[in-house]
Design a protein around this motif. Structure first.
Motif, PDB file in Angstrom:
ATOM      1  N   ASP A 220       0.861  -1.189   0.000  1.00  0.00           N
ATOM      2  CA  ASP A 220       0.000   0.000   0.000  1.00  0.00           C
ATOM      3  C   ASP A 220       0.892   1.232   0.000  1.00  0.00           C
ATOM      4  O   ASP A 220       1.821   1.330   0.802  1.00  0.00           O
ATOM      5  N   GLU A 221       0.626   2.144  -0.918  1.00  0.00           N
ATOM      6  CA  GLU A 221       1.353   3.417  -0.966  1.00  0.00           C
ATOM      7  C   GLU A 221       0.429   4.571  -0.607  1.00  0.00           C
ATOM      8  O   GLU A 221       0.782   5.725  -0.782  1.00  0.00           O
ATOM      9  N   SER A 222      -0.740   4.222  -0.063  1.00  0.00           N
ATOM     10  CA  SER A 222      -1.763   5.215   0.234  1.00  0.00           C
ATOM     11  C   SER A 222      -2.029   5.285   1.738  1.00  0.00           C
ATOM     12  O   SER A 222      -1.111   5.571   2.499  1.00  0.00           O
ATOM     13  N   ALA A 223      -3.244   5.020   2.164  1.00  0.00           N
ATOM     14  CA  ALA A 223      -3.617   5.199   3.569  1.00  0.00           C
ATOM     15  C   ALA A 223      -2.763   4.361   4.514  1.00  0.00           C
ATOM     16  O   ALA A 223      -2.469   4.773   5.635  1.00  0.00           O
ATOM     17  N   LYS A 224      -2.362   3.170   4.058  1.00  0.00           N
ATOM     18  CA  LYS A 224      -1.586   2.263   4.905  1.00  0.00           C
ATOM     19  C   LYS A 224      -0.115   2.221   4.494  1.00  0.00           C
ATOM     20  O   LYS A 224       0.540   1.186   4.551  1.00  0.00           O
ATOM     21  N   LEU A 225       0.385   3.384   4.105  1.00  0.00           N
ATOM     22  CA  LEU A 225       1.771   3.495   3.665  1.00  0.00           C
ATOM     23  C   LEU A 225       2.750   3.039   4.740  1.00  0.00           C
ATOM     24  O   LEU A 225       3.673   2.254   4.467  1.00  0.00           O
ATOM     25  N   GLY A 240      17.372 -11.183   5.784  1.00  0.00           N
ATOM     26  CA  GLY A 240      18.801 -10.897   5.668  1.00  0.00           C
ATOM     27  C   GLY A 240      19.176 -10.262   4.344  1.00  0.00           C
ATOM     28  O   GLY A 240      20.238 -10.551   3.788  1.00  0.00           O
ATOM     29  N   VAL A 241      18.304  -9.380   3.851  1.00  0.00           N
ATOM     30  CA  VAL A 241      18.539  -8.726   2.571  1.00  0.00           C
ATOM     31  C   VAL A 241      18.476  -7.207   2.722  1.00  0.00           C
ATOM     32  O   VAL A 241      17.895  -6.681   3.666  1.00  0.00           O
ATOM     33  N   LYS A 242      19.060  -6.522   1.749  1.00  0.00           N
ATOM     34  CA  LYS A 242      18.895  -5.083   1.640  1.00  0.00           C
ATOM     35  C   LYS A 242      17.502  -4.796   1.081  1.00  0.00           C
ATOM     36  O   LYS A 242      16.985  -5.573   0.272  1.00  0.00           O
ATOM     37  N   VAL A 243      16.905  -3.703   1.502  1.00  0.00           N
ATOM     38  CA  VAL A 243      15.541  -3.369   1.091  1.00  0.00           C
ATOM     39  C   VAL A 243      15.567  -2.099   0.256  1.00  0.00           C
ATOM     40  O   VAL A 243      16.099  -1.067   0.675  1.00  0.00           O
ATOM     41  N   GLU A 244      14.985  -2.176  -0.921  1.00  0.00           N
ATOM     42  CA  GLU A 244      14.813  -1.007  -1.785  1.00  0.00           C
ATOM     43  C   GLU A 244      13.319  -0.788  -1.988  1.00  0.00           C
ATOM     44  O   GLU A 244      12.600  -1.669  -2.481  1.00  0.00           O
ATOM     45  N   ILE A 245      12.828   0.386  -1.585  1.00  0.00           N
ATOM     46  CA  ILE A 245      11.420   0.731  -1.768  1.00  0.00           C
ATOM     47  C   ILE A 245      11.284   1.467  -3.096  1.00  0.00           C
ATOM     48  O   ILE A 245      11.865   2.534  -3.295  1.00  0.00           O
ATOM     49  N   PHE A 246      10.534   0.861  -3.995  1.00  0.00           N
ATOM     50  CA  PHE A 246      10.342   1.462  -5.306  1.00  0.00           C
ATOM     51  C   PHE A 246       9.411   2.676  -5.218  1.00  0.00           C
ATOM     52  O   PHE A 246       8.466   2.705  -4.444  1.00  0.00           O
ATOM     53  N   HIS A 247       9.686   3.649  -6.051  1.00  0.00           N
ATOM     54  CA  HIS A 247       8.899   4.878  -6.227  1.00  0.00           C
ATOM     55  C   HIS A 247       8.166   5.297  -4.947  1.00  0.00           C
ATOM     56  O   HIS A 247       6.936   5.303  -4.880  1.00  0.00           O
ATOM     57  N   LEU A 248       8.945   5.678  -3.967  1.00  0.00           N
ATOM     58  CA  LEU A 248       8.398   6.134  -2.686  1.00  0.00           C
ATOM     59  C   LEU A 248       7.445   7.303  -2.920  1.00  0.00           C
ATOM     60  O   LEU A 248       7.779   8.286  -3.569  1.00  0.00           O
ATOM     61  N   LYS A 249       6.239   7.178  -2.367  1.00  0.00           N
ATOM     62  CA  LYS A 249       5.248   8.238  -2.510  1.00  0.00           C
ATOM     63  C   LYS A 249       4.241   8.132  -1.379  1.00  0.00           C
ATOM     64  O   LYS A 249       4.084   7.066  -0.768  1.00  0.00           O
ATOM     65  N   ALA A 250       3.585   9.225  -1.073  1.00  0.00           N
ATOM     66  CA  ALA A 250       2.455   9.225  -0.140  1.00  0.00           C
ATOM     67  C   ALA A 250       1.219   9.484  -0.981  1.00  0.00           C
ATOM     68  O   ALA A 250       0.698  10.594  -1.055  1.00  0.00           O
ATOM     69  N   ALA A 251       0.751   8.427  -1.633  1.00  0.00           N
ATOM     70  CA  ALA A 251      -0.278   8.549  -2.657  1.00  0.00           C
ATOM     71  C   ALA A 251      -1.665   8.465  -2.042  1.00  0.00           C
ATOM     72  O   ALA A 251      -2.421   7.521  -2.275  1.00  0.00           O
ATOM     73  N   TYR A 252      -1.991   9.494  -1.275  1.00  0.00           N
ATOM     74  CA  TYR A 252      -3.279   9.488  -0.587  1.00  0.00           C
ATOM     75  C   TYR A 252      -3.675  10.917  -0.286  1.00  0.00           C
ATOM     76  O   TYR A 252      -3.207  11.533   0.674  1.00  0.00           O
ATOM     77  N   ALA A 253      -4.536  11.475  -1.149  1.00  0.00           N
ATOM     78  CA  ALA A 253      -4.894  12.889  -1.054  1.00  0.00           C
ATOM     79  C   ALA A 253      -5.369  13.321   0.340  1.00  0.00           C
ATOM     80  O   ALA A 253      -5.009  14.422   0.796  1.00  0.00           O
TER      81      ALA A 253
END
Length: 542
Positions: A220-225, A240-253
């Motif tokens: 969820d990139e919106s209310a439950k970001l 045990g891995v590196k974490v990459e968050i794709f296209h970080l956004k707060a997509a919730y008007a």
């Protein structure tokens, strides 16, 4: 006086570094007199750059001559830009030029949100084919966790058996040993959305054995970001891995200005306790994705074919509309609600002559013109466009939240776009979004020049040295002796992204020279035909 002048001339001759005009070239390329940005965030220095055999061999005052001499006076010289969220894994087999990427200054792309275009067992051959055909950019990729799931248990919902999970781990292991950088998930899209946190941890552990990544389009990139970020971090810690968050956004008007600071705080807290987590983003207020996301996840729970049948059923549509009106629900990110309604969702490409006249219009207006509920209009267009994936633009992001994300030292830039088969056309996804032609110039034009959000040095660092370090590309991303000669020369005064919502494929200005592995690939704003890009393989220790 005559003796003094003769002495001065002699002194000047002794200290002059200018190459003798008849001297044999010592280098393949010498770039002279530019303002060199090293990619590490340091202030620019005026220097020459010598390139030989695809590498930078000296930065400073170059006495020797190059076979090619490039005058960079008055311009900036930086490492080539690295696209951390590319979608070109398939199209490069069709056309390796990737010219829309190069025209943005991009010399390296990292693909794989949706996986590789071949099964895990075929990745090695896929890489060899790219190399034999030739590509103009450097290319690395992830393998998608849902690829393993679909191969072993199909595209429907359900929990894998222990034997099935073990078989999925085997697929990931094969992919990792072939040279992918890790695994991805795209958890708002079925069947990826059917994967549990525990499933993903099990697969991430395999990638972790190779010091790989778990890269994610979060649940969820919106209310439950924030809970979605916490899930990604949990997978990283347990796997045990590196974490990459794709296209970080707060997509919730409804929560603009609130969710992004909370997201940043969650990531900073994880980094403070030692989790290797970071994110990339694109600098636009709209995302672009398929219309299938406007249907609740339960529609697809029995696979794509049955989902299409449900979309054709008027009774099922009534239930779907009620869910749309209710907002997001567990397992489904309601992007219509996140955008503030159908008035903020535009049809981008319906892949149908029947609806082509509505491209660029919002669905409330399309619905009114067709005398249909906007949801019905969207689903009618989706069905009409099959087997293609009809796409829309969802205006669900706030500029202030983009600025907050850009300010973080651990964010890099990813376009979420593919190369175009033909320059001036839509990218291979069929999505007319300006990010395919403007992302990287826009970071500088908008957030350095028009708005002083970033310094030029830091903007370049986010697109070069930092992503290279992040991905373990120790010989790229910087202009220093011994590094691969991936170089961009640009005129800051003329630099502009140009591409817009109305003209999404307009070419940027101000970037006229791009060098990939020592080969001039964009010259005078045109592709030279050079294909010196390399396939970047992540080492699994074997």
């Amino acid at each position: 006086m005559k003796r003094y002048l003769l002495g001065s001339v002699a002194c000047l001759l002794l200290v002059s570094n200018a190459p003798a005009p008849d001297a044999a070239p010592e280098y393949d390329i010498v770039i002279r007199g530019g303002r060199v940005l090293d990619g590490a965030g340091n202030p620019w220095v005026r220097a020459d750059i010598a390139v030989k055999n695809g590498r930078v061999v000296h930065v400073g005052k170059i006495a020797g001559r190059g076979t090619r001499e490039i005058d960079a006076t008055g311009r900036y010289v930086s490492p080539g830009f690295i696209d951390m969220m590319d979608q070109s894994g398939g199209v490069l087999l069709e056309n390796g030029d990737a010219e829309n990427k190069l025209r943005m200054g991009v010399t390296t792309v990292i693909a794989g949100e949706g996986g590789t275009p071949v099964d895990a067992a075929e990745i090695s051959n896929y890489f060899k084919k790219l190399e034999s055909q030739g590509i103009s950019v450097n290319f690395g990729t992830y393998y998608a966790s849902h690829q393993a799931r679909e191969k072993i248990m199909g595209d429907a919902a359900g929990a894998p058996t222990p034997a099935q999970l073990e078989a999925m781990q085997g697929e990931v292991r094969t992919a990792m040993h072939a040279g992918v950088f890790g695994i991805t998930s795209a958890l708002i899209y079925p069947p990826s959305s059917f994967q549990t946190t525990a499933d993903l941890v099990s697969l991430a552990k395999v990638a972790g054995q190779c010091n790989g990544f778990y890269a994610t389009h979060m649940r969820d990139e919106s209310a439950k970001l924030v809970p979605a970020i916490e899930e990604a971090i949990e997978i990283g810690e347990k796997g045990g891995v590196k974490v990459e968050i794709f296209h970080l956004k707060a997509a919730y008007a409804p929560e603009w200005g609130k969710l992004m600071p909370q997201a940043v705080a969650a990531i900073n807290a994880a980094r403070a306790r030692g989790v290797d987590v970071a994110a990339d983003l694109y600098p636009y207020t709209a995302g672009g994705t398929g219309l299938e996301i406007t249907a609740p996840t339960w529609v697809w729970a029995d696979g794509v074919e049955k989902g299409i049948a449900r979309l054709r059923d008027p009774k099922q549509r009534e239930r779907m509309k009620k869910d749309l009106a209710a907002g997001s629900m567990p397992g489904w990110s309601n992007l219509v609600h996140a955008s503030g309604g159908w008035s903020n969702v535009r049809l981008a490409n319906g892949f149908s002559a029947k609806y082509a006249q509505y491209h660029g219009q919002t669905f409330d207006k399309i619905g009114a013109a067709l005398k249909r509920d906007p949801a019905d209009a969207a689903w009618d267009i989706l069905l009409e466009g099959l087997p293609n994936r009809s796409v829309a633009l969802y205006f669900m992001i706030n500029e202030k939240d983009i600025e907050t994300a850009l300010h973080q030292p651990w964010t890099s830039i990813g376009s979420d776009a593919a190369a175009s088969v033909k320059l001036g056309g839509m990218d291979a996804l069929g999505l007319p979004h300006p990010r395919a032609y403007g992302t990287f110039p826009r970071v500088i034009a908008e957030y350095v020049k028009r708005r002083p959000i970033l310094s030029l040095e830091d903007a370049v660092r986010k697109m070069t040295g930092w992503p290279a370090q992040r991905m373990g590309l120790s010989d790229r991303g910087l202009i220093r002796d011994g590094m691969h000669a991936d170089i961009v020369i640009f005129d800051l005064a003329k630099l502009d992204d140009v591409a817009s919502w109305e003209k999404p494929t307009a070419l940027p200005t101000g970037i006229d020279t791009v060098i990939v592995n020592g080969a001039v690939t964009i010259e005078g704003g045109k592709h030279t035909g050079a294909r010196k890009g390399e396939v970047l393989r992540h080492s699994c220790g074997d």
